[in-house]
Design an enzyme around this catalytic site. Structure first.
Site: not given
Length: 333
Positions: A231, A260, A300
């Site tokens: 993360r 993000e 991601h």
């Protein structure tokens, strides 16, 4: 039951059809927000991915909600305290891609160690020169693995396959695992000082926020490679930029960024400049990272193989059916 599925791509919808025999299933391509929450207020089950911010305002609008079936292992996008107060259960997908994410770790690492992006871009221009493309071997290097859960363990297996030495840190070390896989548990300071590559495999929670900050980067050996597929909040972006600029970190492979969700959405990025509800220094840092030649960033997508996604969808449907049968599974509270 009424089941509402958000962030659902067209090809994913077929996986939920096995629910349709007994339940009403509705789909939305967009992440869940307050407006959509009001539209789906009667849903007993909501399934989302990580870009739906299940905060208190959204949960207030979901008046019929009894279960959130997140299509992820992490659940930091969900306000767990609010769910607890409302009696809303949360189920996740605890295992789906231990090999998938670990393989992505080495995709990023090999991309950096062999200068693959620069090499491919240069060759596409018709330039076959090798100047500036010299890489380095993984054989004999030391990898520091922070977090030895399922993904961390598979990362260790792959590292050993490349002939790497491995140091590891975990809040609950599995001492029987270390001799089996051929690695050594150590403290954080020793891991950072002794690793050529540091790979992060911890969840996002208060205890891991900025786990790697200024002090930790100063403890690293010069020229360390950082890989983060966990993360974004685990790494202090400003501290990472400073470490990249002074050579403490020679290169980084990142599948996640600290801001993000905001970086992904241009409209949200523009709004945040005026609303100041995001850390503008971190947002700027993320944009600088995107443009650095010694940083590889993927969107991601470490989990995103056909095999892993089908496992995610299958487990999510199983979680929903188990809830309907009164035998809930994979609950995180």
């Amino acid at each position: 039951m009424k089941v509402s599925v958000f962030e659902a791509e067209e090809w994913e919808r077929a996986a939920f059809q096995r629910l349709s025999a007994e339940h009403e299933v509705r789909f939305e391509a967009a992440p869940l927000d307050q407006e959509l929450a009001r539209k789906h207020a009667d849903a007993e089950v909501i399934s989302t991915f990580i870009y739906s911010a299940m905060d208190e305002k959204v949960l207030d609008a979901c008046t019929g909600l009894r279960l959130i079936a997140t299509r992820s292992t992490g659940f930091d996008h969900i306000d767990m305290d609010s769910c607890l107060r409302r009696g809303v259960r949360v189920a996740n997908v605890p295992t789906y891609g231990k090999n998938t994410v670990a393989e992505h770790v080495f995709a990023l690492l090999l991309g950096l160690s062999h200068r693959l992006v620069d090499a491919v871009e240069r060759t596409r221009r018709g330039d076959f020169s090798q100047s500036g493309l010299t890489g380095f071997d993984l054989l004999g290097r030391t990898m520091g693995v922070i977090g030895t859960g399922d993904i961390g363990r598979h990362t260790i297996r792959l590292a050993k396959g490349f002939g790497m030495e491995v140091l590891a840190v975990d809040t609950a070390p599995d001492e029987d695992l270390a001799p089996t896989l051929g690695f050594r548990y150590t403290g954080m300071a020793e891991l950072l000082a002794g690793s050529d590559v540091v790979s992060l495999h911890v969840p996002a929670c208060p205890g891991t926020h900025h786990l790697l900050g200024p002090e930790e980067f100063r403890a690293m050996k010069p020229g360390t490679i950082l890989i983060n597929t966990s993360r974004g909040s685990v790494v202090d972006t400003t501290a990472l930029l400073r470490a990249l600029s002074d050579g403490t970190v020679a290169a980084a492979g990142l599948d996640v960024l600290e801001e993000e969700p905001t970086v992904r959405e241009e409209a949200e990025l523009v709004r945040s400049v005026f609303a100041r509800d995001h850390n503008l220094e971190t947002l700027l840092g993320d944009h600088i990272l995107l443009r650095m030649r010694n940083v590889l960033i993927t969107p991601h997508t470490a989990f995103n193989t056909r095999d892993a996604v089908h496992r995610i969808l299958s487990t999510t449907c199983d979680n929903i059916l188990a809830h309907a049968a009164g035998r809930p599974r994979n609950l995180v509270h």
